[in-house]
Scaffold this motif. Structure first.
Motif: not given
Length: 138
Positions: A28-33, A97-99, A127-131
């Motif tokens: 994945h191309t992960y993004r985090c805020m 979730e664990n990440i 782009e449209n799923s997050y934990a």
């Protein structure tokens, strides 16, 4: 007062327990805020964005262009080792979730200034799923 900064990295993983496509090796191309909540200092800043970047970037760099693998997945660990692949070995399945929890723990251990009271992390796996979760520090 809250401030936030977004970070991005590329990473592979798999979920051996999954009944669908995520059982396969994929990435994945992960993004985090990363959002922090605290009292502004005498200059009116909760934390300089440069300082936040200095704290978070080493964590992101460790994961970028790597393969996150659970230590219990010995078959895959052996394959990745034989391929000399950059890995991040963790003691959990690499769900979003664990990440998210992993990042919160790493940020807590990195040491934030005393004025920071809370940290929230949102990990976007697509782009449209997050934990998302947050941690009170004080």
């Amino acid at each position: 007062m809250k401030i936030a900064k977004e970070f991005k990295w590329e990473m592979g993983h798999r979920l051996p327990f999954h009944k669908g496509k995520c059982k396969n090796l994929h990435g994945h191309t992960y993004r985090c805020m990363v959002e922090i909540d605290g009292a502004p200092d005498e200059n009116g800043m909760v934390l300089d964005y440069y300082e936040l970047k200095r704290i978070i970037d080493p964590i992101i760099e460790e994961m970028d262009h790597s393969f996150m693998v659970c230590s219990k997945d010995t078959e895959l660990m052996n394959i990745l080792k034989s391929l000399e692949t950059k890995t991040v070995v963790v003691d959990f399945d690499s769900t979003a979730e664990n990440i998210c929890l992993y990042l919160l723990d790493r940020i807590k251990k990195a040491g934030l200034p005393e004025n920071i009271k809370k940290v929230k992390v949102r990990v976007l796996e697509t782009e449209n799923s997050y934990a998302e979760d947050e941690l009170s520090l004080r």
